[in-house]
Design an enzyme around this catalytic site. Structure first.
Site, PDB file in Angstrom:
ATOM      1  N   GLY A  19      -0.819 -32.829  64.554  1.00  0.00           N
ATOM      2  CA  GLY A  19      -0.910 -33.115  63.127  1.00  0.00           C
ATOM      3  C   GLY A  19      -0.707 -34.574  62.744  1.00  0.00           C
ATOM      4  O   GLY A  19      -0.266 -34.857  61.631  1.00  0.00           O
ATOM      5  N   THR A  20      -1.069 -35.507  63.634  1.00  0.00           N
ATOM      6  CA  THR A  20      -0.907 -36.918  63.239  1.00  0.00           C
ATOM      7  C   THR A  20      -1.905 -37.291  62.136  1.00  0.00           C
ATOM      8  O   THR A  20      -1.604 -38.141  61.296  1.00  0.00           O
ATOM      9  CB  THR A  20      -1.055 -37.875  64.433  1.00  0.00           C
ATOM     10  OG1 THR A  20      -2.379 -37.778  64.964  1.00  0.00           O
ATOM     11  CG2 THR A  20      -0.030 -37.587  65.516  1.00  0.00           C
ATOM     12  N   ASN A 115     -14.432 -33.177  58.359  1.00  0.00           N
ATOM     13  CA  ASN A 115     -13.885 -33.086  59.716  1.00  0.00           C
ATOM     14  C   ASN A 115     -13.707 -34.486  60.262  1.00  0.00           C
ATOM     15  O   ASN A 115     -14.546 -35.353  60.022  1.00  0.00           O
ATOM     16  CB  ASN A 115     -14.856 -32.300  60.608  1.00  0.00           C
ATOM     17  CG  ASN A 115     -14.360 -32.194  62.040  1.00  0.00           C
ATOM     18  OD1 ASN A 115     -13.197 -31.860  62.284  1.00  0.00           O
ATOM     19  ND2 ASN A 115     -15.216 -32.492  63.005  1.00  0.00           N
ATOM     20  N   HIS A 117     -13.586 -36.575  63.715  1.00  0.00           N
ATOM     21  CA  HIS A 117     -13.959 -36.431  65.127  1.00  0.00           C
ATOM     22  C   HIS A 117     -13.640 -37.750  65.848  1.00  0.00           C
ATOM     23  O   HIS A 117     -13.981 -38.824  65.338  1.00  0.00           O
ATOM     24  CB  HIS A 117     -15.454 -36.101  65.262  1.00  0.00           C
ATOM     25  CG  HIS A 117     -15.861 -35.888  66.681  1.00  0.00           C
ATOM     26  ND1 HIS A 117     -15.547 -34.738  67.384  1.00  0.00           N
ATOM     27  CD2 HIS A 117     -16.503 -36.701  67.553  1.00  0.00           C
ATOM     28  CE1 HIS A 117     -15.988 -34.840  68.621  1.00  0.00           C
ATOM     29  NE2 HIS A 117     -16.585 -36.019  68.745  1.00  0.00           N
TER      30      HIS A 117
HETATM   31  C1  GAR Z   1      -7.595 -35.936  66.823  1.00  0.00           C
HETATM   32  O1  GAR Z   1      -7.933 -36.974  67.701  1.00  0.00           O
HETATM   33  C2  GAR Z   1      -8.836 -35.333  66.203  1.00  0.00           C
HETATM   34  O2  GAR Z   1      -9.819 -36.278  65.913  1.00  0.00           O
HETATM   35  C3  GAR Z   1      -9.294 -34.427  67.302  1.00  0.00           C
HETATM   36  O3  GAR Z   1      -8.118 -33.865  67.825  1.00  0.00           O
HETATM   37  C4  GAR Z   1      -7.015 -34.754  67.597  1.00  0.00           C
HETATM   38  C5  GAR Z   1      -5.963 -34.010  66.810  1.00  0.00           C
HETATM   39  O4  GAR Z   1      -4.810 -34.793  66.666  1.00  0.00           O
HETATM   40  N1  GAR Z   1     -10.209 -33.436  66.809  1.00  0.00           N
HETATM   41  C6  GAR Z   1     -11.216 -32.962  67.517  1.00  0.00           C
HETATM   42  O5  GAR Z   1     -11.436 -33.285  68.645  1.00  0.00           O
HETATM   43  C7  GAR Z   1     -12.082 -31.948  66.788  1.00  0.00           C
HETATM   44  N2  GAR Z   1     -13.376 -31.888  67.398  1.00  0.00           N
HETATM   45  P1  GAR Z   1      -3.750 -34.503  65.519  1.00  0.00           P
HETATM   46  O6  GAR Z   1      -3.400 -33.019  65.574  1.00  0.00           O
HETATM   47  O7  GAR Z   1      -2.559 -35.353  65.930  1.00  0.00           O
HETATM   48  O8  GAR Z   1      -4.335 -34.912  64.191  1.00  0.00           O
END
Ligand code: GAR
Length: 228
Positions: A19-20, A115, A117
Site C-alpha cells: 500500500g505505498t 490503475n 502500472h
Molecule cells: C506497485 O509498484 C504497483 O505499480 C504495482 O504493484 C506495486 C504495489 O505496491 N502494480 C501492478 O503491478 C499492477 N499491475 P504498493 O502496494 O506498495 O502500492
C-alpha cells in the site's frame, strides 16, 4: 464539469499488498492536494494486506473482499461491484491491486477507474506483468529507461487510456527490488496523486478513446469531460 457539480469526489482505493501508493494518496490528501477528492474507503483483496493498516491509521474505512473466498473471477467481480456501489464511488483507484476483474466492473465505471502500472505502457504490461515481475522483465530486456503509467482501466488488462507517464532510468547493477523502489519513488508516488487531483479538478478529457489533460486556464470545451 467535475468538481463544480459535487462537493466531494468519493475515492475508493483497491489494494492487495504493502500500500505505498495508497500512502502517497493519503499523504497528498493530508496536504490538501486532492482538490475535492476524499478517500472514503479502501478495499483489500487479501486480509493480510498492510495497506489496511495504513488506512486504519488514517481513519479511512476498510473492507476486505478476500479473493480466495470466491470461486471465480465473475463471482468476485460481482462482489467488488456491489461494494463500489454501496460506497457511492465516484473514482476508483487500483493501487497495487493484483486481482484481475471481469469487464463488468470497468463497464460500470467507464473512465472512472484508474490503475497505476510500474512500467511505460505499452511495454512490459498485460497479463502476467505485475509487481516485481515487471522489473525483472525490464532488466532482462536491457532497456535503459522504464517508468510508471497511470491509465483508465477498461476491458483490456493495462489497455485503457493513458493519463500520465513518467520515465525513470535503469542503472547498472539494478536488482528488481532496487529498480522497483526507484520507479515507486521517482514516478508512481508522484503521478498517481497527480492524476487523481486532475480527475477531481475535472481536467481530464476523453477524445477518440484517448485521455488529455486540460490546461488550467484553457476554457475550450472538449467532446467529453470525465465527471464524477
Ligand atoms: C506497485 O509498484 C504497483 O505499480 C504495482 O504493484 C506495486 C504495489 O505496491 N502494480 C501492478 O503491478 C499492477 N499491475 P504498493 O502496494 O506498495 O502500492
Amino acid at each position: 464539469m467535475l468538481g463544480s457539480q459535487k462537493t466531494q469526489t468519493n475515492i475508493v482505493v483497491l489494494v492487495s499488498g504493502g500500500g505505498t501508493n495508497l500512502q502517497a494518496l493519503i499523504d497528498a490528501q493530508n496536504r490538501g492536494e486532492l482538490a475535492n477528492g476524499k478517500i472514503t474507503c479502501v478495499i483489500a483483496s487479501r486480509p493480510d494486506a498492510y495497506a489496511l493498516e495504513r488506512a486504519a491509521k488514517n481513519g479511512i474505512p476498510t473492507r476486505i473482499l478476500n479473493r480466495k473466498e470466491y470461486a471465480d473471477t465473475v463471482t468476485y467481480s460481482r462482489a467488488v461491484l456491489e461494494a463500489l456501489q454501496e460506497e457511492n464511488a465516484d473514482l476508483i483507484v487500483y493501487a497495487g491491486f493484483m486481482t484481475i476483474l471481469d469487464e463488468m466492473v470497468s463497464r460500470a465505471y467507464p473512465y472512472r477507474i484508474m490503475n497505476v502500472h510500474p512500467a511505460l505502457i505499452p511495454s512490459f504490461c498485460g497479463k502476467g506483468f505485475y509487481g516485481l515481475k515487471v522489473h525483472e522483465a525490464v532488466l532482462q530486456s536491457g532497456v535503459k529507461l522504464t517508468g510508471a503509467t497511470v491509465h483508465f482501466a477498461n476491458e483490456i488488462v493495462d489497455g485503457g487510456a493513458i493519463i500520465l507517464q513518467k520515465a525513470v532510468p535503469v542503472e547498472n547493477g539494478d536488482t528488481p527490488e532496487i529498480l522497483q523502489k526507484r520507479v515507486m519513488e521517482q514516478a508512481e508516488w508522484k503521478i498517481l496523486p497527480e492524476a487523481v487531483r486532475l480527475f477531481c479538478e475535472g481536467r481530464i478529457s476523453i477524445r477518440d478513446g484517448r485521455a488529455y489533460i486540460d490546461l488550467q486556464d484553457d476554457a475550450v470545451s472538449s467532446e467529453r469531460t470525465v465527471e464524477p
